[in-house]
Design a protein around this motif. Sequence first.
Motif, PDB file in Angstrom:
ATOM      1  N   ASP A 127      32.923  49.502  44.897  1.00  0.00           N
ATOM      2  CA  ASP A 127      33.315  50.240  43.697  1.00  0.00           C
ATOM      3  C   ASP A 127      34.759  50.718  43.807  1.00  0.00           C
ATOM      4  O   ASP A 127      35.526  50.613  42.848  1.00  0.00           O
ATOM      5  N   ARG A 128      35.147  51.245  44.978  1.00  0.00           N
ATOM      6  CA  ARG A 128      36.531  51.703  45.170  1.00  0.00           C
ATOM      7  C   ARG A 128      37.500  50.539  45.048  1.00  0.00           C
ATOM      8  O   ARG A 128      38.561  50.665  44.444  1.00  0.00           O
ATOM      9  N   GLN A 129      37.125  49.389  45.610  1.00  0.00           N
ATOM     10  CA  GLN A 129      37.997  48.218  45.537  1.00  0.00           C
ATOM     11  C   GLN A 129      38.163  47.759  44.096  1.00  0.00           C
ATOM     12  O   GLN A 129      39.253  47.348  43.692  1.00  0.00           O
ATOM     13  N   GLN A 184      41.611  47.266  39.332  1.00  0.00           N
ATOM     14  CA  GLN A 184      41.868  47.538  37.918  1.00  0.00           C
ATOM     15  C   GLN A 184      43.178  48.300  37.749  1.00  0.00           C
ATOM     16  O   GLN A 184      43.984  47.980  36.872  1.00  0.00           O
ATOM     17  N   GLN A 185      43.407  49.291  38.605  1.00  0.00           N
ATOM     18  CA  GLN A 185      44.649  50.055  38.528  1.00  0.00           C
ATOM     19  C   GLN A 185      45.860  49.166  38.804  1.00  0.00           C
ATOM     20  O   GLN A 185      46.896  49.290  38.138  1.00  0.00           O
ATOM     21  N   GLU A 186      45.723  48.262  39.757  1.00  0.00           N
ATOM     22  CA  GLU A 186      46.818  47.344  40.067  1.00  0.00           C
ATOM     23  C   GLU A 186      47.098  46.403  38.904  1.00  0.00           C
ATOM     24  O   GLU A 186      48.255  46.130  38.593  1.00  0.00           O
ATOM     25  N   ARG A 187      46.044  45.910  38.239  1.00  0.00           N
ATOM     26  CA  ARG A 187      46.246  45.037  37.074  1.00  0.00           C
ATOM     27  C   ARG A 187      46.978  45.777  35.958  1.00  0.00           C
ATOM     28  O   ARG A 187      47.886  45.229  35.318  1.00  0.00           O
TER      29      ARG A 187
END
Length: 95
Positions: free
Chosen positions: A73-75, A80-83
């Motif tokens: 889940d953390r990954q 998503q944040q990186e995208r």
Amino acid sequence: MGSVQSAEPWKDALKPAQRKYPAELVERAVRMVAEKQKQSPGRSGIIREVGDLLGIHPEALPYWVKKAEARTDRQAVVAQQEREWVRELEKEVRV
């Protein structure tokens, strides 16, 4: 001969616990649970079945599975944040 007791028995309690299961077995068990859950979503008893098959204590495997799910889940959140960050940078480059 009698047994020799430590003069400071509390020191034994401070020693780290020895790992009972090798890391490869933990990874394999968690992977097997995930695969069986994909094949039969909603089916109960999968963790117990895999644990029994591999000889793992009934309390250990559920803990490992929850830990792996939290890590996944953390990954996913980080990905998503990186995208989103890349999209913002691409917008800045186009301007």
